[in-house]
Write a protein that holds these residues in place. Structure first.
Motif, PDB file in Angstrom:
ATOM      1  N   ALA A  82       0.818  -1.209   0.000  1.00 51.92           N
ATOM      2  CA  ALA A  82       0.000   0.000   0.000  1.00 51.92           C
ATOM      3  C   ALA A  82       0.856   1.265   0.000  1.00 51.92           C
ATOM      4  N   ASP A  83       1.964   1.232   0.728  1.00 51.96           N
ATOM      5  CA  ASP A  83       2.853   2.399   0.830  1.00 51.96           C
ATOM      6  C   ASP A  83       4.239   1.903   1.217  1.00 51.96           C
ATOM      7  N   PRO A  84       5.196   1.958   0.294  1.00 52.50           N
ATOM      8  CA  PRO A  84       6.523   1.423   0.592  1.00 52.50           C
ATOM      9  C   PRO A  84       7.199   2.094   1.796  1.00 52.50           C
ATOM     10  N   ARG A  85       6.804   3.312   2.112  1.00 54.83           N
ATOM     11  CA  ARG A  85       7.398   3.999   3.265  1.00 54.83           C
ATOM     12  C   ARG A  85       7.055   3.306   4.575  1.00 54.83           C
ATOM     13  N   VAL A  89      28.029  -4.498   0.644  1.00 47.47           N
ATOM     14  CA  VAL A  89      27.447  -4.351  -0.693  1.00 47.47           C
ATOM     15  C   VAL A  89      25.992  -4.810  -0.669  1.00 47.47           C
ATOM     16  N   GLY A  90      25.715  -5.926  -0.006  1.00 43.98           N
ATOM     17  CA  GLY A  90      24.342  -6.429   0.086  1.00 43.98           C
ATOM     18  C   GLY A  90      23.427  -5.464   0.813  1.00 43.98           C
ATOM     19  N   LEU A  91      23.878  -4.925   1.945  1.00 38.21           N
ATOM     20  CA  LEU A  91      23.064  -3.967   2.697  1.00 38.21           C
ATOM     21  C   LEU A  91      22.826  -2.702   1.885  1.00 38.21           C
ATOM     22  N   HIS A  92      23.880  -2.207   1.257  1.00 39.73           N
ATOM     23  CA  HIS A  92      23.754  -1.009   0.424  1.00 39.73           C
ATOM     24  C   HIS A  92      22.774  -1.259  -0.727  1.00 39.73           C
ATOM     25  N   THR A  93      22.867  -2.424  -1.340  1.00 36.51           N
ATOM     26  CA  THR A  93      21.970  -2.774  -2.448  1.00 36.51           C
ATOM     27  C   THR A  93      20.519  -2.840  -1.973  1.00 36.51           C
ATOM     28  N   ASP A  94      20.280  -3.472  -0.824  1.00 33.17           N
ATOM     29  CA  ASP A  94      18.920  -3.554  -0.283  1.00 33.17           C
ATOM     30  C   ASP A  94      18.349  -2.165  -0.020  1.00 33.17           C
ATOM     31  N   LEU A  95      19.128  -1.313   0.622  1.00 32.87           N
ATOM     32  CA  LEU A  95      18.620   0.022   0.959  1.00 32.87           C
ATOM     33  C   LEU A  95      18.468   0.902  -0.279  1.00 32.87           C
ATOM     34  N   THR A  96      19.341   0.711  -1.266  1.00 28.76           N
ATOM     35  CA  THR A  96      19.194   1.437  -2.524  1.00 28.76           C
ATOM     36  C   THR A  96      17.917   1.007  -3.239  1.00 28.76           C
ATOM     37  N   ALA A  97      17.619  -0.283  -3.206  1.00 31.22           N
ATOM     38  CA  ALA A  97      16.373  -0.768  -3.814  1.00 31.22           C
ATOM     39  C   ALA A  97      15.167  -0.173  -3.083  1.00 31.22           C
ATOM     40  N   PHE A  98      15.224  -0.105  -1.758  1.00 28.15           N
ATOM     41  CA  PHE A  98      14.133   0.492  -0.984  1.00 28.15           C
ATOM     42  C   PHE A  98      13.932   1.960  -1.370  1.00 28.15           C
TER      43      PHE A  98
END
Length: 145
Positions: free
Chosen positions: A33-36, A60-69
Motif C-alpha cells: 500500500a505504501d513502501p514507506r 554491498v548487500g546492505l547497500h543494495t537492499d537500501l538502494t532498492a528500498f
C-alpha cells in the motif's frame, strides 16, 4: 552499464520479500500500500545486524537492499523515472539516477542518486532508516501519492 529495466523490475519484489521475511505478511501488505511503511521493519533489521563483523560483500548487500528500498519509494511515492546519468569517472560509465517532479504548477524537477543518498546516510554506521527516509523526502519534495 546498469540495466535500468532489470534493476527497477527487481527492486520491488526484492524489498517486498525482505520486508515479508522480517516483518511478516502484514508488513508486506502495508508495504504494498505504501513502501514507506517498511521503515520500521528495515530500521530494526539494520540495528540488529552484526555490523562489526561485516565484510565487503555484506556491506554491498546492505547497500543494495537500501538502494532498492529508496528506489521503490522514489518511483512509487514520488512518481520518479529512472535513467542513467553519464559519468566517465565511474567504472560503469554512468550513475543510476531518478528524476522526480513535485506536485503543483511551480514544482521543480529534481535528480536524485539513490546509491549516493544511501551511502551518505549509511556512513557512519549504524544510521537509522527513518533518517534515510527523511533525506529522501527532503531531496524529492512533497509526495505525489
Amino acid at each position: 552499464m546498469i540495466d535500468i529495466d532489470e534493476f527497477t523490475r527487481d527492486c520491488r519484489p526484492s524489498i517486498r520479500g525482505l520486508v515479508e521475511h522480517l516483518g511478516g505478511e502484514e508488513a508486506a501488505v502495508a508495504f504494498d500500500a505504501d513502501p514507506r511503511s517498511a521503515v520500521g521493519v528495515l530500521d530494526d533489521y539494520v540495528l540488529r545486524l552484526p555490523l562489526a563483523e561485516f565484510e565487503t560483500e555484506d556491506w554491498v548487500g546492505l547497500h543494495t537492499d537500501l538502494t532498492a528500498f529508496v528506489t521503490v519509494v522514489l518511483l512509487e511515492t514520488y512518481g520518479g523515472t529512472c535513467r542513467i546519468r553519464p559519468d566517465d569517472a565511474l567504472p560503469s560509465g554512468g550513475e543510476l539516477v531518478i528524476d522526480v517532479v513535485g506536485p503543483g504548477p511551480d514544482a521543480e524537477p529534481r535528480t536524485i542518486s539513490p546509491i549516493s543518498l544511501v551511502y551518505e546516510y549509511l556512513v557512519p554506521v549504524p544510521q537509522r532508516i527513518p533518517r534515510l527516509l527523511e533525506a529522501v523526502e527532503r531531496a524529492a519534495g512533497p509526495a505525489v501519492r
